[in-house]
Design a protein around this motif. Structure first.
Motif, PDB file in Angstrom:
ATOM      1  N   ILE A 292      -4.855  -0.920  -3.593  1.00  0.00           N
ATOM      2  CA  ILE A 292      -4.578  -1.205  -2.314  1.00  0.00           C
ATOM      3  C   ILE A 292      -3.136  -0.880  -2.111  1.00  0.00           C
ATOM      4  CG2 ILE A 292      -4.444  -2.741  -0.399  1.00  0.00           C
ATOM      5  CD1 ILE A 292      -7.182  -4.014  -1.524  1.00  0.00           C
ATOM      6  N   GLN A 293      -2.650  -1.546  -2.887  1.00  0.00           N
ATOM      7  CA  GLN A 293      -1.023  -1.510  -2.710  1.00  0.00           C
ATOM      8  C   GLN A 293      -0.389  -0.076  -3.273  1.00  0.00           C
ATOM      9  OE1 GLN A 293       0.440  -5.276  -4.121  1.00  0.00           O
ATOM     10  NE2 GLN A 293       0.212  -6.264  -2.256  1.00  0.00           N
ATOM     11  N   GLU A 294      -0.802   0.392  -4.263  1.00  0.00           N
ATOM     12  CA  GLU A 294      -0.166   1.456  -4.795  1.00  0.00           C
ATOM     13  C   GLU A 294      -0.944   2.752  -4.390  1.00  0.00           C
ATOM     14  OE1 GLU A 294       0.168   0.940  -8.942  1.00  0.00           O
ATOM     15  OE2 GLU A 294       0.729  -1.106  -8.854  1.00  0.00           O
ATOM     16  N   GLU A 295      -2.008   2.700  -4.377  1.00  0.00           N
ATOM     17  CA  GLU A 295      -2.940   4.026  -3.706  1.00  0.00           C
ATOM     18  C   GLU A 295      -3.248   4.089  -2.257  1.00  0.00           C
ATOM     19  OE1 GLU A 295      -3.229   6.596  -6.076  1.00  0.00           O
ATOM     20  OE2 GLU A 295      -2.121   5.392  -7.538  1.00  0.00           O
ATOM     21  N   GLY A 296      -3.230   3.031  -1.652  1.00  0.00           N
ATOM     22  CA  GLY A 296      -3.385   3.206  -0.107  1.00  0.00           C
ATOM     23  C   GLY A 296      -4.627   3.100   0.220  1.00  0.00           C
ATOM     24  N   LEU A 297      -5.596   2.427  -0.665  1.00  0.00           N
ATOM     25  CA  LEU A 297      -7.059   2.409  -0.529  1.00  0.00           C
ATOM     26  C   LEU A 297      -7.312   1.036   0.254  1.00  0.00           C
ATOM     27  CD1 LEU A 297      -8.574   3.405  -3.637  1.00  0.00           C
ATOM     28  CD2 LEU A 297      -7.881   4.713  -1.791  1.00  0.00           C
ATOM     29  N   SER A 298      -8.304   1.033   1.358  1.00  0.00           N
ATOM     30  CA  SER A 298      -8.849  -0.090   1.923  1.00  0.00           C
ATOM     31  C   SER A 298      -9.476  -1.100   0.838  1.00  0.00           C
ATOM     32  CB  SER A 298      -9.794   0.404   3.047  1.00  0.00           C
ATOM     33  OG  SER A 298     -10.995   0.667   2.142  1.00  0.00           O
ATOM     34  N   PHE A 299      -9.735  -2.237   0.961  1.00  0.00           N
ATOM     35  CA  PHE A 299     -10.549  -3.024   0.217  1.00  0.00           C
ATOM     36  C   PHE A 299     -11.794  -2.449  -0.111  1.00  0.00           C
ATOM     37  CE2 PHE A 299     -13.755  -6.292  -0.457  1.00  0.00           C
ATOM     38  CZ  PHE A 299     -13.439  -6.976  -1.611  1.00  0.00           C
ATOM     39  N   ASP A 300     -12.478  -2.041   0.668  1.00  0.00           N
ATOM     40  CA  ASP A 300     -13.933  -1.526   0.245  1.00  0.00           C
ATOM     41  C   ASP A 300     -13.839  -0.269  -0.377  1.00  0.00           C
ATOM     42  OD1 ASP A 300     -15.146  -3.341   1.900  1.00  0.00           O
ATOM     43  OD2 ASP A 300     -15.552  -2.295   3.528  1.00  0.00           O
ATOM     44  N   ASP A 301     -12.801   0.618  -0.243  1.00  0.00           N
ATOM     45  CA  ASP A 301     -12.649   1.681  -0.967  1.00  0.00           C
ATOM     46  C   ASP A 301     -12.184   1.490  -2.456  1.00  0.00           C
ATOM     47  OD1 ASP A 301     -13.107   2.996   1.155  1.00  0.00           O
ATOM     48  OD2 ASP A 301     -11.118   3.727   1.646  1.00  0.00           O
ATOM     49  N   ALA A 302     -11.343   0.446  -2.792  1.00  0.00           N
ATOM     50  CA  ALA A 302     -10.701   0.051  -3.836  1.00  0.00           C
ATOM     51  C   ALA A 302     -11.825  -0.718  -4.626  1.00  0.00           C
ATOM     52  CB  ALA A 302      -9.616  -0.902  -3.717  1.00  0.00           C
ATOM     53  N   LYS A 303     -12.507  -1.556  -4.047  1.00  0.00           N
ATOM     54  CA  LYS A 303     -13.585  -2.182  -4.676  1.00  0.00           C
ATOM     55  C   LYS A 303     -14.731  -1.125  -5.230  1.00  0.00           C
ATOM     56  CE  LYS A 303     -17.355  -5.668  -3.899  1.00  0.00           C
ATOM     57  NZ  LYS A 303     -18.229  -6.249  -3.163  1.00  0.00           N
ATOM     58  N   GLN A 304     -14.940  -0.208  -4.418  1.00  0.00           N
ATOM     59  CA  GLN A 304     -16.037   0.773  -4.998  1.00  0.00           C
ATOM     60  C   GLN A 304     -15.360   1.467  -6.232  1.00  0.00           C
ATOM     61  OE1 GLN A 304     -19.091   1.642  -3.861  1.00  0.00           O
ATOM     62  NE2 GLN A 304     -18.949   2.606  -5.784  1.00  0.00           N
ATOM     63  N   VAL A 305     -14.175   1.858  -6.367  1.00  0.00           N
ATOM     64  CA  VAL A 305     -13.518   2.620  -7.592  1.00  0.00           C
ATOM     65  C   VAL A 305     -13.698   1.412  -8.605  1.00  0.00           C
ATOM     66  CG1 VAL A 305     -11.520   3.286  -8.292  1.00  0.00           C
ATOM     67  CG2 VAL A 305     -12.041   3.887  -6.153  1.00  0.00           C
ATOM     68  N   ALA A 306     -13.108   0.249  -8.498  1.00  0.00           N
ATOM     69  CA  ALA A 306     -13.367  -0.767  -9.540  1.00  0.00           C
ATOM     70  C   ALA A 306     -14.804  -0.920 -10.192  1.00  0.00           C
ATOM     71  CB  ALA A 306     -12.649  -2.061  -9.223  1.00  0.00           C
ATOM     72  N   LEU A 307     -15.890  -1.169  -9.238  1.00  0.00           N
ATOM     73  CA  LEU A 307     -17.235  -1.256  -9.711  1.00  0.00           C
ATOM     74  C   LEU A 307     -17.638  -0.102 -10.359  1.00  0.00           C
ATOM     75  CD1 LEU A 307     -19.928  -2.528  -7.250  1.00  0.00           C
ATOM     76  CD2 LEU A 307     -20.299  -0.486  -8.631  1.00  0.00           C
TER      77      LEU A 307
END
Length: 853
Positions: A292-307
């Protein structure tokens, strides 16, 4: 007195001996016979007293001895061979390179665990989980996997165990001297210590980083016992599994959050994160924050990458074994992530709850890991089944067999656990590559070519070495306790090197039933000593957790039973169980005993180690033993039954155990030919080696993790992060739309073109009309679900059949057609379901949605 300055003083080696430094600091020596022999040759007494620590040896050995071996051509030649073996090992062509070519793309698999059992001079482990993690790293190195590991470096580690005169377990906490261990302190380019920081309520905690080099795999361990941390924060990395709930959450924040920051500071870019148990699950929060903070993703987008890029291995067969934190405590420590994510309190806590709407439920580290992993596995087939039952609530509408938790059965690292003499035997008759060959390799047929006499005499030597070692260890512990001369004299006579020796060693939890074999003390005494030509003896070891009072009481009861029955020379409890004692026992005993309550043993690995040394197993059908060839390679206790009454269970299974001793185990062991060889027993030893070694081996296990876990997750990483994360954004957006529309989908009708009476192999045509509520046919998969119907009216062992999309009708409903065929008679059932479908999903079960007709 505080020093005004400190110095790290390194061993001073004569120039010809400089290769010893490189050998000492790479744990490859732990599973390389040549290098171990080299350090033992340097100073045998110091090798033993240093707890087999080559770094400590080099720092304390006399300069005169070093100068002596520097001029010893034989020693120098052996050192050169060991050094060359290490170089060849680090540079050889590996399995990974042969089976995984990513071109210009660089992979990195980050492995997180709370403990690592690598060797006995690094006591930062408590038991099976840690030893499994250590073996995981060793085999990852053997296969050349691009794996990097993260853990905590405990100042006092786990505890050293001793027993008081009453048999009650006592704990000592020796302080680890990191500067005299095979550890490297990581430094910045300017020579200063590399440090990371983690935010805790009201303060920042700092950690320095130590590296253990495990072959080609680096293991990074965090250490908070530094300034400017306060005394409480020093203790975050003080004891393994010590302290209260607050200390536990402190440790798990440092492991998960700090671990992610360590890898970033060291310039690693993991393509996969592997959580070995849920202790490190807070890493998920830190990963999402960074995105979120370093790549500018939304929470949903970031959670999807992590998952998409996380896998989770659970080792726990009971819900009570998972870390649970009260909601207020979870919010106090990690609630600041909710603000970063833009989530309300309950939305954030829902990430770690099996049922997100149950606001009274605690925050579960296992639930957090499960809900943010694209691949989850238990550690044996039976444990996979148990885990699917435990976590079915996360997928409430899925049939139990389809709950997306699979299994990869544990293994052990062969070169670490097989006795030196046995390894030399295998090298001679099977070839030097036996330790990582699969079960289908014809090499294993050569086990039958090992001469019975050679195998048996070799094992007898191992048993004699165990007896000598147990006597020495018992003597030392009794002296330390100040025992009287009579006890010291008795300790020098315990066990008989020619007698059938049963080994039992594991954590002393009550469900493992260490005293089951002593349930009928008169009967077991008769088995042990009733026939002077066919005697039996037991070697027992294991620790209870310091706070496990029932486990401690179990040890005390065993000690008292031994004394009261007068069998102290034939049943020996060896204190302070560790890796070295375990290796002596799994090679020197004749049978490996395991008596847990089924299905409480997730896997178990000590019996695998015994098998690799030719020991038949005698065990309840639980964990790994349930899927082994337990007839040819040992004996099963019972037939896999489970009981509601524990007392009755103990009675039945103790009787079954005694009958096996009386009718099968003891007679087979003592049935000797004219040369004194128990041919039938040796045949079972060979079967244990042949059928269990290639299967229950971390070489096989790591190949399974690579093929089923690491490779797909790493591929998803490249897919999700390409084009500035556009695929992840697309999938997250699609999921939002899916959840908005899903509950409006309606299965309007199902037309089954058949009566209720069918014959086997008769084809049945099915047509359905579905209102997809604005979703397209590309967004869903429609399946027929067929199978036998049980007495409760439920379809069991169902088989899904994908239906074909036929377009839409005049009412804009989507039409699907399919056919089913029943291959067996009886009462059969049919249902229909709708599942999500998207090219980027790790599986159709990832969103947790299913609609049934």
């Amino acid at each position: 007195m505080q020093p005004i300055r400190t110095f790290n003083v390194s061993p001073s080696l004569p120039n010809p001996l400089e290769p010893l430094r490189k050998l000492a600091y790479n744990l490859h020596w732990d599973w390389n016979v040549e290098t171990k022999d080299l350090f033992r040759r340097l100073d045998r007494d110091l090798w033993e007293s240093s707890r087999h620590n080559p770094v400590l040896m080099l720092g304390t050995i006399s300069q005169a001895r070093l100068q002596e071996v520097a001029e010893d051509e034989g020693f120098l030649a052996q050192m050169e061979r060991a050094s060359r073996q290490l170089d060849d090992y680090l540079n050889e062509r590996t399995w990974y390179r042969k089976h995984r070519d990513k071109g210009e793309k660089t992979e990195c698999y980050a492995y997180f665990c709370a403990e690592y059992g690598l060797t006995d001079c690094l006591p930062i482990y408590s038991g099976g989980l840690g030893v499994l993690a250590g073996d995981h790293l060793k085999s990852a190195s053997d296969l050349g996997l691009p794996l990097v590991a993260v853990g905590l470096l405990y100042q006092e580690g786990y505890f050293a165990q001793y027993l008081n005169a009453d048999g009650w377990q006592q704990e000592r906490y020796p302080v680890n001297d990191f500067y005299n261990m095979p550890l490297h302190l990581e430094r910045n380019a300017d020579g200063s210590e590399l440090r990371i920081e983690v935010d805790y309520p009201g303060r920042t905690v700092y950690a320095r980083v130590w590296r253990v080099q495990v072959g080609t795999v680096p293991l990074y361990l965090l250490d908070t016992n530094i300034e400017p941390n306060n005394p409480y924060d020093h203790d975050i990395t003080d004891e393994l599994y010590g302290g209260d709930l607050d200390m536990r959450i402190h440790q798990e924040m440092m492991l998960g959050i700090g671990g992610v920051r360590v890898l970033q500071a060291l310039k690693y870019k993991p393509t996969v994160y592997h959580l070995n148990e849920g202790h490190s699950a807070f890493l998920i929060l830190e990963r999402i924050r960074k995105l979120i903070q370093e790549e500018g993703l939304s929470f949903d987008d970031a959670k999807q990458v992590a998952l998409a890029t996380q896998i989770f291995t659970t080792h726990t067969p009971v819900s009570a074994g998972f870390d649970l934190f009260p909601p207020d405590k979870a919010m106090y420590y990690v609630g600041h992530y909710a603000n970063i994510f833009g989530l309300s309190r309950e939305e954030f806590l829902g990430l770690g709850r099996e049922n997100p709407v149950d606001i009274a439920s605690p925050f579960s580290m296992a639930a957090l890991a499960l809900k943010t992993a694209s691949y989850t596995n238990g550690v044996s087939s039976l444990h996979g089944e148990v885990s699917r039952v435990m976590f079915q609530g996360l997928w409430p509408n899925l049939p139990l067999p389809e709950v997306p938790i699979t299994s990869i059965t544990n293994g052990v690292h062969a070169r670490s656990v097989v006795a030196k003499s046995m390894q030399e035997l295998y090298d001679r008759y099977l070839g030097p590559s036996w330790s990582d060959k699969g079960a289908d390799d014809p090499l294993w047929d050569r086990v039958t070519s090992i001469p019975d006499e050679e195998l048996w005499r070799n094992h007898e030597r191992c048993r004699s070495e165990l007896v000598v070692y147990v006597r020495e260890r018992m003597l030392k512990h009794l002296r330390d306790r100040g025992a009287p001369p009579t006890e010291l004299a008795q300790a020098q006579e315990v066990l008989d090197p020619s007698v059938l020796t049963i080994g039992f060693a594991r954590r002393f939890a009550t469900y493992k039933r260490a005293n089951l074999f002593m349930r009928d003390i008169e009967r077991i005494k008769k088995i042990m000593t009733g026939n002077k030509d066919r005697q039996v003896q037991f070697v027992i070891a294991g620790k209870a957790h310091p706070k496990d009072m029932p486990g401690k009481e179990l040890i005390r009861q065993i000690i008292h039973q031994i004394r009261e029955a007068g069998i102290g020379d034939r049943v020996v409890f060896v204190p302070d169980y560790d890796i070295y004692l375990a290796r002596m026992m799994v090679s020197g005993c004749d049978v490996w005993l395991n008596t847990p309550r089924r299905p409480r043993e997730a896997s178990g690995t000590s019996g695998m180690k015994g098998s690799m040394n030719g020991l038949p197993n005698l065990s309840i059908l639980d964990g790994w033993w349930d899927e082994a060839d337990y007839v040819r390679t040992g004996w099963p206790i019972g037939h896999g039954e489970t009981y509601d009454d524990p007392e009755y269970e103990d009675q039945v299974e103790a009787n079954a155990l005694y009958e096996l001793f009386e009718e099968e185990v003891v007679p087979l062991f003592y049935n000797r030919d004219s040369e004194g060889i128990p041919r039938g027993w040796v045949a079972k030893m060979k079967d244990a080696i042949r059928f269990n070694t290639p299967v229950f081996n971390t070489a096989r296990m790591l190949r399974d993790y690579a093929v089923h876990g690491y490779f797909p997750a790493s591929d998803r990483n490249f897919a999700m992060t390409g084009d500035h994360y556009q695929p992840a954004k697309e999938l997250a957006s699609w999921k939002r739309r899916l959840f908005e529309r899903w509950y409006e989908i309606k299965i309007e009708d199902v037309d089954i073109a058949a009566s209720s009476e069918l014959v086997v192999n008769q084809s049945v045509a099915v047509k359905t009309r579905i209102n997809l509520a604005g979703l397209s046919a590309d967004d869903v998969q429609v399946e027929l679900y067929q199978g036998a119907v049980n007495a409760d009216g439920q379809i069991v062992n169902g088989l899904p059949v994908v239906m074909d999309y036929q377009g839409t009708d005049e009412h804009h409903c989507s039409i699907y057609k399919g056919d089913v065929v029943y291959g067996s008679s009886g009462l059969q059932g049919l249902s229909l379901r709708v599942l999500p479908k998207h090219d980027y999903l790790s599986s159709p079960y990832e969103p947790g949605l299913v609609l049934w007709a």
